[in-house]
Scaffold this motif. Structure first.
Motif, mmCIF file in Angstrom:
data_model
loop_
_atom_site.group_PDB
_atom_site.id
_atom_site.type_symbol
_atom_site.label_atom_id
_atom_site.label_comp_id
_atom_site.label_asym_id
_atom_site.label_seq_id
_atom_site.Cartn_x
_atom_site.Cartn_y
_atom_site.Cartn_z
ATOM 1 N N GLU A 74 14.191 9.554 -15.129
ATOM 2 C CA GLU A 74 14.123 9.677 -13.673
ATOM 3 C C GLU A 74 12.700 9.457 -13.181
ATOM 4 N N ASN A 75 11.745 10.007 -13.912
ATOM 5 C CA ASN A 75 10.335 9.870 -13.538
ATOM 6 C C ASN A 75 9.897 8.400 -13.563
ATOM 7 N N THR A 76 10.294 7.677 -14.597
ATOM 8 C CA THR A 76 9.944 6.254 -14.695
ATOM 9 C C THR A 76 10.571 5.478 -13.549
ATOM 10 N N LEU A 77 11.835 5.765 -13.277
ATOM 11 C CA LEU A 77 12.517 5.090 -12.176
ATOM 12 C C LEU A 77 11.807 5.359 -10.855
ATOM 13 N N GLU A 78 11.426 6.584 -10.603
ATOM 14 C CA GLU A 78 10.739 6.938 -9.359
ATOM 15 C C GLU A 78 9.392 6.233 -9.241
ATOM 16 N N GLN A 79 8.653 6.139 -10.346
ATOM 17 C CA GLN A 79 7.355 5.456 -10.317
ATOM 18 C C GLN A 79 7.526 3.979 -9.974
ATOM 19 N N ILE A 80 8.496 3.356 -10.599
ATOM 20 C CA ILE A 80 8.717 1.925 -10.338
ATOM 21 C C ILE A 80 9.276 1.727 -8.929
ATOM 22 N N GLU A 81 10.122 2.636 -8.464
ATOM 23 C CA GLU A 81 10.623 2.542 -7.086
ATOM 24 C C GLU A 81 9.469 2.577 -6.096
ATOM 25 N N GLN A 82 8.497 3.456 -6.327
ATOM 26 C CA GLN A 82 7.331 3.539 -5.437
ATOM 27 C C GLN A 82 6.536 2.233 -5.453
ATOM 28 N N GLN A 83 6.353 1.663 -6.614
ATOM 29 C CA GLN A 83 5.637 0.393 -6.719
ATOM 30 C C GLN A 83 6.403 -0.714 -5.999
ATOM 31 N N CYS A 84 7.704 -0.747 -6.190
ATOM 32 C CA CYS A 84 8.522 -1.778 -5.539
ATOM 33 C C CYS A 84 8.519 -1.597 -4.025
ATOM 34 N N GLU A 85 8.540 -0.376 -3.559
ATOM 35 C CA GLU A 85 8.495 -0.131 -2.115
ATOM 36 C C GLU A 85 7.186 -0.634 -1.521
ATOM 37 N N THR A 86 6.095 -0.467 -2.248
ATOM 38 C CA THR A 86 4.808 -0.991 -1.794
ATOM 39 C C THR A 86 4.857 -2.512 -1.723
ATOM 40 N N VAL A 87 5.427 -3.133 -2.734
ATOM 41 C CA VAL A 87 5.561 -4.594 -2.752
ATOM 42 C C VAL A 87 6.427 -5.051 -1.579
ATOM 43 N N ILE A 88 7.543 -4.388 -1.362
ATOM 44 C CA ILE A 88 8.463 -4.759 -0.272
ATOM 45 C C ILE A 88 7.774 -4.602 1.082
ATOM 46 N N LYS A 89 7.048 -3.519 1.279
ATOM 47 C CA LYS A 89 6.324 -3.322 2.541
ATOM 48 C C LYS A 89 5.277 -4.410 2.756
ATOM 49 N N THR A 90 4.598 -4.794 1.697
ATOM 50 C CA THR A 90 3.603 -5.853 1.799
ATOM 51 C C THR A 90 4.263 -7.177 2.176
ATOM 52 N N ILE A 91 5.365 -7.479 1.526
ATOM 53 C CA ILE A 91 6.107 -8.705 1.846
ATOM 54 C C ILE A 91 6.587 -8.663 3.285
ATOM 55 N N ASN A 92 7.134 -7.535 3.715
ATOM 56 C CA ASN A 92 7.595 -7.403 5.103
ATOM 57 C C ASN A 92 6.450 -7.622 6.088
ATOM 58 N N GLY A 93 5.271 -7.114 5.756
ATOM 59 C CA GLY A 93 4.115 -7.313 6.617
ATOM 60 C C GLY A 93 3.738 -8.777 6.721
ATOM 61 N N TYR A 94 3.815 -9.482 5.621
ATOM 62 C CA TYR A 94 3.473 -10.899 5.664
ATOM 63 C C TYR A 94 4.527 -11.695 6.424
ATOM 64 N N ILE A 95 5.793 -11.333 6.260
ATOM 65 C CA ILE A 95 6.858 -11.992 7.025
ATOM 66 C C ILE A 95 6.635 -11.758 8.517
ATOM 67 N N ALA A 96 6.283 -10.536 8.892
ATOM 68 C CA ALA A 96 6.010 -10.233 10.305
ATOM 69 C C ALA A 96 4.829 -11.062 10.813
ATOM 70 N N TYR A 97 3.813 -11.212 9.992
ATOM 71 C CA TYR A 97 2.665 -12.047 10.361
ATOM 72 C C TYR A 97 3.109 -13.497 10.591
ATOM 73 N N LEU A 98 3.913 -14.029 9.679
ATOM 74 C CA LEU A 98 4.405 -15.400 9.829
ATOM 75 C C LEU A 98 5.230 -15.550 11.101
ATOM 76 N N ASP A 99 6.065 -14.558 11.392
ATOM 77 C CA ASP A 99 6.871 -14.594 12.624
ATOM 78 C C ASP A 99 5.970 -14.598 13.855
ATOM 79 N N LYS A 100 4.917 -13.766 13.834
ATOM 80 C CA LYS A 100 3.993 -13.680 14.966
ATOM 81 C C LYS A 100 3.273 -15.012 15.172
ATOM 82 N N VAL A 101 2.760 -15.576 14.108
ATOM 83 C CA VAL A 101 2.037 -16.842 14.216
ATOM 84 C C VAL A 101 2.967 -17.944 14.699
#
Length: 113
Positions: A74-101
């Motif tokens: 469970e601990n390993t899964l939670e750690q990787i989930e946190q890392q993936c959430e950071t990646v997803i948020k970063t991707i979402n931010g870049y998509i939002a930037y592309l939409d704005k531009v």
């Protein structure tokens, strides 16, 4: 721990199943980012970033199955989930930037009334 290190701990029976799926989906995240960046258009880049986000979510699903099967804690899964959430948020931010531009460029191209 990296995905590659993690899947090496899985049973040999999963080598061509879950191990392969996790490895491919995790590698697809960065591969799609690179391919999108190399397209040099906002529309294509955005499309590949959406694919990348989907691959991150797919990786999480495969890891959830690995947890259900008892291959990761469970601990390993939670750690990787946190890392993936950071990646997803970063991707979402870049998509939002592309939409704005893209929106700004479309507004600039509109003829004056």
């Amino acid at each position: 721990m990296t995905i590659s290190e993690l899947v090496r701990t899985f049973p040999d029976a999963e080598k061509y199943a879950l191990t392969s799926q996790i490895t491919r989906s995790a590698r697809s995240v960065t591969a799609n980012i690179a391919e999108g960046y190399g397209r040099y258009t906002y529309t294509d880049t955005r499309r590949f970033f959406i694919q990348s986000r989907g691959s991150a979510v797919e990786t999480l699903e495969h890891l959830s199955v690995a947890h259900d099967e008892g291959y990761i804690t469970e601990n390993t899964l939670e750690q990787i989930e946190q890392q993936c959430e950071t990646v997803i948020k970063t991707i979402n931010g870049y998509i939002a930037y592309l939409d704005k531009v893209t929106k700004e460029r479309n507004i600039q191209r509109q003829p004056n009334p």
